[in-house]
Design a protein around this motif. Structure first.
Motif, PDB file in Angstrom:
ATOM      1  N   ALA A 145       0.827  -1.211   0.000  1.00 17.38           N
ATOM      2  CA  ALA A 145       0.000   0.000   0.000  1.00 17.38           C
ATOM      3  C   ALA A 145       0.859   1.257   0.000  1.00 17.38           C
ATOM      4  CB  ALA A 145      -0.925  -0.005   1.213  1.00 17.38           C
ATOM      5  N   TYR A 146       1.962   1.238   0.728  1.00 20.23           N
ATOM      6  CA  TYR A 146       2.836   2.410   0.764  1.00 20.23           C
ATOM      7  C   TYR A 146       3.439   2.676  -0.615  1.00 20.23           C
ATOM      8  CZ  TYR A 146       2.685   1.808   5.875  1.00 20.23           C
ATOM      9  OH  TYR A 146       2.283   1.677   7.179  1.00 20.23           O
ATOM     10  N   CYS A 147       3.802   1.609  -1.323  1.00 20.36           N
ATOM     11  CA  CYS A 147       4.367   1.776  -2.669  1.00 20.36           C
ATOM     12  C   CYS A 147       3.342   2.349  -3.639  1.00 20.36           C
ATOM     13  CB  CYS A 147       4.882   0.435  -3.192  1.00 20.36           C
ATOM     14  SG  CYS A 147       6.389  -0.144  -2.384  1.00 20.36           S
ATOM     15  N   GLU A 148       2.082   2.048  -3.410  1.00 18.05           N
ATOM     16  CA  GLU A 148       1.025   2.560  -4.277  1.00 18.05           C
ATOM     17  C   GLU A 148       0.731   4.037  -4.014  1.00 18.05           C
ATOM     18  OE1 GLU A 148      -1.418  -1.691  -4.586  1.00 18.05           O
ATOM     19  OE2 GLU A 148      -2.099  -0.103  -3.233  1.00 18.05           O
ATOM     20  N   ARG A 149       1.114   4.528  -2.840  1.00 16.54           N
ATOM     21  CA  ARG A 149       0.738   5.883  -2.441  1.00 16.54           C
ATOM     22  C   ARG A 149       1.867   6.902  -2.532  1.00 16.54           C
ATOM     23  NH1 ARG A 149      -2.534   2.267  -0.804  1.00 16.54           N
ATOM     24  NH2 ARG A 149      -4.698   2.721  -0.203  1.00 16.54           N
ATOM     25  N   ALA A 150       3.102   6.423  -2.652  1.00 14.84           N
ATOM     26  CA  ALA A 150       4.238   7.339  -2.766  1.00 14.84           C
ATOM     27  C   ALA A 150       5.426   6.587  -3.354  1.00 14.84           C
ATOM     28  CB  ALA A 150       4.605   7.914  -1.392  1.00 14.84           C
ATOM     29  N   PRO A 151       6.314   7.279  -4.062  1.00 14.32           N
ATOM     30  CA  PRO A 151       7.507   6.621  -4.609  1.00 14.32           C
ATOM     31  C   PRO A 151       8.366   6.041  -3.485  1.00 14.32           C
ATOM     32  CG  PRO A 151       7.210   8.808  -5.562  1.00 14.32           C
ATOM     33  CD  PRO A 151       6.255   8.712  -4.422  1.00 14.32           C
ATOM     34  N   GLN A 152       8.933   4.863  -3.732  1.00 19.81           N
ATOM     35  CA  GLN A 152       9.788   4.210  -2.744  1.00 19.81           C
ATOM     36  C   GLN A 152      11.080   3.756  -3.418  1.00 19.81           C
ATOM     37  OE1 GLN A 152       8.903   4.325   0.333  1.00 19.81           O
ATOM     38  NE2 GLN A 152       6.695   4.722   0.188  1.00 19.81           N
ATOM     39  N   VAL A 153      12.138   3.612  -2.629  1.00 20.14           N
ATOM     40  CA  VAL A 153      13.418   3.146  -3.163  1.00 20.14           C
ATOM     41  C   VAL A 153      13.305   1.670  -3.539  1.00 20.14           C
ATOM     42  CG1 VAL A 153      14.735   4.837  -1.843  1.00 20.14           C
ATOM     43  CG2 VAL A 153      14.284   2.575  -0.858  1.00 20.14           C
ATOM     44  N   PHE A 154      14.280   1.191  -4.309  1.00 21.90           N
ATOM     45  CA  PHE A 154      14.212  -0.165  -4.855  1.00 21.90           C
ATOM     46  C   PHE A 154      14.065  -1.227  -3.769  1.00 21.90           C
ATOM     47  CE2 PHE A 154      16.581  -4.075  -5.831  1.00 21.90           C
ATOM     48  CZ  PHE A 154      15.750  -4.590  -6.822  1.00 21.90           C
ATOM     49  N   LEU A 155      14.878  -1.146  -2.711  1.00 17.15           N
ATOM     50  CA  LEU A 155      14.827  -2.184  -1.689  1.00 17.15           C
ATOM     51  C   LEU A 155      13.481  -2.200  -0.964  1.00 17.15           C
ATOM     52  CD1 LEU A 155      18.419  -2.114  -0.151  1.00 17.15           C
ATOM     53  CD2 LEU A 155      17.439  -3.780  -1.743  1.00 17.15           C
ATOM     54  N   PHE A 156      12.874  -1.040  -0.806  1.00 11.42           N
ATOM     55  CA  PHE A 156      11.539  -0.992  -0.205  1.00 11.42           C
ATOM     56  C   PHE A 156      10.535  -1.684  -1.126  1.00 11.42           C
ATOM     57  CE2 PHE A 156       7.537   0.478   1.290  1.00 11.42           C
ATOM     58  CZ  PHE A 156       7.695   0.879   2.605  1.00 11.42           C
ATOM     59  N   ARG A 157      10.649  -1.432  -2.428  1.00 17.08           N
ATOM     60  CA  ARG A 157       9.744  -2.092  -3.376  1.00 17.08           C
ATOM     61  C   ARG A 157       9.963  -3.600  -3.371  1.00 17.08           C
ATOM     62  NH1 ARG A 157      11.654   2.015  -6.742  1.00 17.08           N
ATOM     63  NH2 ARG A 157      12.531   0.499  -8.222  1.00 17.08           N
ATOM     64  N   MET A 158      11.213  -4.009  -3.147  1.00 16.56           N
ATOM     65  CA  MET A 158      11.499  -5.439  -3.043  1.00 16.56           C
ATOM     66  C   MET A 158      10.830  -6.026  -1.806  1.00 16.56           C
ATOM     67  SD  MET A 158      13.038  -7.803  -4.720  1.00 16.56           S
ATOM     68  CE  MET A 158      13.443  -9.532  -4.450  1.00 16.56           C
ATOM     69  N   GLN A 159      10.865  -5.286  -0.707  1.00 19.07           N
ATOM     70  CA  GLN A 159      10.162  -5.730   0.500  1.00 19.07           C
ATOM     71  C   GLN A 159       8.669  -5.899   0.230  1.00 19.07           C
ATOM     72  OE1 GLN A 159      11.532  -2.601   3.286  1.00 19.07           O
ATOM     73  NE2 GLN A 159      12.085  -4.268   4.661  1.00 19.07           N
ATOM     74  N   ALA A 160       8.098  -4.964  -0.509  1.00 21.05           N
ATOM     75  CA  ALA A 160       6.673  -5.043  -0.827  1.00 21.05           C
ATOM     76  C   ALA A 160       6.362  -6.259  -1.696  1.00 21.05           C
ATOM     77  CB  ALA A 160       6.224  -3.764  -1.527  1.00 21.05           C
ATOM     78  N   PHE A 161       7.249  -6.552  -2.640  1.00 21.61           N
ATOM     79  CA  PHE A 161       7.075  -7.739  -3.485  1.00 21.61           C
ATOM     80  C   PHE A 161       7.081  -9.009  -2.635  1.00 21.61           C
ATOM     81  CE2 PHE A 161       9.424 -11.164  -5.730  1.00 21.61           C
ATOM     82  CZ  PHE A 161       8.448 -11.505  -6.657  1.00 21.61           C
ATOM     83  N   LEU A 162       8.025  -9.095  -1.702  1.00 24.83           N
ATOM     84  CA  LEU A 162       8.107 -10.274  -0.833  1.00 24.83           C
ATOM     85  C   LEU A 162       6.929 -10.328   0.138  1.00 24.83           C
ATOM     86  CD1 LEU A 162      11.950 -10.296  -0.122  1.00 24.83           C
ATOM     87  CD2 LEU A 162      10.667 -11.696  -1.754  1.00 24.83           C
ATOM     88  N   GLU A 163       6.432  -9.168   0.537  1.00 23.10           N
ATOM     89  CA  GLU A 163       5.224  -9.132   1.360  1.00 23.10           C
ATOM     90  C   GLU A 163       4.078  -9.838   0.643  1.00 23.10           C
ATOM     91  OE1 GLU A 163       3.014  -5.510   3.500  1.00 23.10           O
ATOM     92  OE2 GLU A 163       2.682  -5.531   1.332  1.00 23.10           O
ATOM     93  N   ARG A 164       3.883  -9.514  -0.623  1.00 23.57           N
ATOM     94  CA  ARG A 164       2.787 -10.119  -1.385  1.00 23.57           C
ATOM     95  C   ARG A 164       2.987 -11.624  -1.546  1.00 23.57           C
ATOM     96  NH1 ARG A 164       3.807  -5.350  -4.118  1.00 23.57           N
ATOM     97  NH2 ARG A 164       4.858  -6.362  -5.882  1.00 23.57           N
ATOM     98  N   LEU A 165       4.243 -12.057  -1.676  1.00 29.38           N
ATOM     99  CA  LEU A 165       4.513 -13.486  -1.783  1.00 29.38           C
ATOM    100  C   LEU A 165       4.193 -14.222  -0.485  1.00 29.38           C
ATOM    101  CD1 LEU A 165       7.906 -13.901  -3.698  1.00 29.38           C
ATOM    102  CD2 LEU A 165       5.600 -14.319  -4.543  1.00 29.38           C
ATOM    103  N   ALA A 166       4.524 -13.594   0.637  1.00 29.34           N
ATOM    104  CA  ALA A 166       4.429 -14.287   1.924  1.00 29.34           C
ATOM    105  C   ALA A 166       3.029 -14.273   2.521  1.00 29.34           C
ATOM    106  CB  ALA A 166       5.418 -13.670   2.913  1.00 29.34           C
ATOM    107  N   VAL A 167       2.379 -13.114   2.507  1.00 29.31           N
ATOM    108  CA  VAL A 167       1.156 -12.931   3.294  1.00 29.31           C
ATOM    109  C   VAL A 167       0.059 -13.917   2.898  1.00 29.31           C
ATOM    110  CG1 VAL A 167      -0.741 -11.311   3.732  1.00 29.31           C
ATOM    111  CG2 VAL A 167       1.619 -10.537   3.900  1.00 29.31           C
ATOM    112  N   LYS A 168      -0.062 -14.215   1.628  1.00 29.74           N
ATOM    113  CA  LYS A 168      -1.151 -15.087   1.170  1.00 29.74           C
ATOM    114  C   LYS A 168      -1.023 -16.518   1.676  1.00 29.74           C
ATOM    115  CE  LYS A 168       1.180 -15.919  -3.263  1.00 29.74           C
ATOM    116  NZ  LYS A 168       1.101 -15.690  -4.731  1.00 29.74           N
ATOM    117  N   HIS A 169       0.130 -16.869   2.259  1.00 29.63           N
ATOM    118  CA  HIS A 169       0.331 -18.219   2.790  1.00 29.63           C
ATOM    119  C   HIS A 169      -0.136 -18.355   4.239  1.00 29.63           C
ATOM    120  CE1 HIS A 169       2.647 -19.980  -0.570  1.00 29.63           C
ATOM    121  NE2 HIS A 169       3.084 -18.748  -0.751  1.00 29.63           N
ATOM    122  N   TYR A 170      -0.623 -17.273   4.824  1.00 34.71           N
ATOM    123  CA  TYR A 170      -1.055 -17.308   6.222  1.00 34.71           C
ATOM    124  C   TYR A 170      -2.579 -17.260   6.288  1.00 34.71           C
ATOM    125  CZ  TYR A 170       3.796 -16.640   7.507  1.00 34.71           C
ATOM    126  OH  TYR A 170       5.149 -16.822   7.667  1.00 34.71           O
TER     127      TYR A 170
END
Length: 389
Positions: A145-170
């Motif tokens: 959500a933060y990436c959708e609302r404001a520009p973020q640095v590459f590593l932050f966007r990578m964190q967001a990508f991994l968030e989407r991978l992980a969360v759906k498994h819980y």
């Protein structure tokens, strides 16, 4: 000859809790190097120290740069596993491979009945996403959500990508605000998502408000675009607010540029200690938090339990602590004029600021008591351990 019988006792359920743990509050040798508070983790640790009341075998797992090799400590009837933390950038680029392997090996050895993961920013959620037993995720960031609302640095966007991978498994996820619940459902629509507040550190409940003689406002947080800080500075540069002082605590990528264009009523404090933060909250007439999107910012929760009115935006979980026109003002995002108007209303006189801060204060104090967080965790542990899912 009679038979000798021995009484057998059922094994205790094993719970593994993976979290960023404030080691400085638990172990003396780390007290000078780790000053983090994390009140909900600290309170849960001490509640589980009374584990004879709960009958669990508790294992805490944490990553830390303060150790060079894995360590295992036994504290208050619980086991603390400390795993060395390497380069966060490398962990992100390798999808947390190294720490995940270490964590999975540890889980294989302790064989938990339940795994509780705190947060998605570090390696824990990815490491446990394929754990076959019962698992609970306590969501803290809202990185996508933060990436959708404001520009973020590459590593932050990578964190967001991994968030989407992980969360759906819980299958079971807790969030600390209705806003965060909605964000999780956007990326994990099949999960059971519930609300559980993450409480405020006890010292904020005992602070007295002593507003300054002249109007002053406070902002605390990272100085970057997501926090709406540029709109805040623009509002306070306006001549209408020349008589109101703004104190800004924090550091970030926009500091130098915004500081260069600030007027004399804007004061840049940089990173501050908790004691200095509390002093500024105590003397401020209000907190201003013009975020473009926030899960449930600690600074707003801390302000509200001590009776400080808050000006914030309609985008984020912090709106649940503020009643518009009563305990503060809720304004549109990216609107410096709305910030200016709200500040003028709230700083009209000292009594207005004091009275608005008192509105809803007791409700916030009850909602944000850290013992409520602890009970929320324990209730979920009991329910999940006794269920068949």
């Amino acid at each position: 000859m009679g038979h000798v019988t021995t009484e057998s006792f059922p094994e205790k359920p094993v719970i593994a809790i993976l979290a960023s743990i404030p080691l400085g509050r638990l172990l003396d040798e780390f007290s000078e190097k780790d000053h983090r508070i994390l009140p909900w983790i600290f309170a849960l640790f001490h509640a589980l120290a009374r584990q004879q009341n709960y009958g669990y075998d508790i294992h805490w797992i944490t990553l830390s740069k303060l150790v060079s090799k894995p360590e295992c400590r036994h504290i208050n009837g619980q086991t603390l596993h400390i795993i060395p933390q390497g380069s966060i950038a490398l962990d992100l680029l390798t999808m947390h491979l190294r720490p995940s392997l270490q964590i999975r090996k540890l889980l294989d050895s302790i064989r938990p009945s339940l795994v509780h993961v705190w947060g998605v920013e570090e390696s824990y959620a990815m490491a446990c996403k394929n754990f076959k037993g019962k698992k609970l995720l306590s969501y803290q960031g809202a990185l996508t959500a933060y990436c959708e609302r404001a520009p973020q640095v590459f590593l932050f966007r990578m964190q967001a990508f991994l968030e989407r991978l992980a969360v759906k498994h819980y299958g079971q996820i807790t969030c600390e605000s209705p806003w965060a619940v909605d964000r999780v459902r956007e990326i994990a629509p099949d999960s059971d998502v519930s609300l559980m507040e993450y409480g405020v550190e006890e010292s904020f409940f005992h602070l007295d408000r002593t507003p300054s003689d002249t109007p002053s406002c406070f902002f605390g947080g990272t100085i970057y675009e997501l926090k709406g800080i540029s709109y805040l500075v623009e509002a306070f540069r306006h001549p209408d607010l020349a008589h109101v002082q703004l104190y800004i605590a924090g550091k970030g990528s926009l500091t130098a540029a915004l500081k260069a264009e600030s007027t004399p009523n804007i004061h840049w404090l940089g990173a501050v200690s908790r004691e200095t933060l509390q002093q500024h909250l105590s003397s401020a007439w209000c907190l201003v938090h013009p975020t473009l999107g926030d899960n449930s910012p600690n600074i707003v929760k801390e302000a509200r339990v001590m009776g400080l009115p808050v000006i914030t935006t309609e985008e984020g979980g912090q709106t649940q602590y503020v009643k518009d026109g009563e305990s503060g003002y809720i304004i549109p995002i990216r609107d410096s004029a709305a910030i200016r108007e709200a500040v003028l209303k709230l700083t009209h006189d000292r009594e207005t600021a004091l009275n608005m801060g008192c509105q809803g204060r007791q409700e916030c104090r009850a909602l944000l008591n850290v013992n409520r967080t602890v009970e929320g965790c324990l209730t979920r542990y009991r329910t999940m351990l006794n269920s068949d899912f």
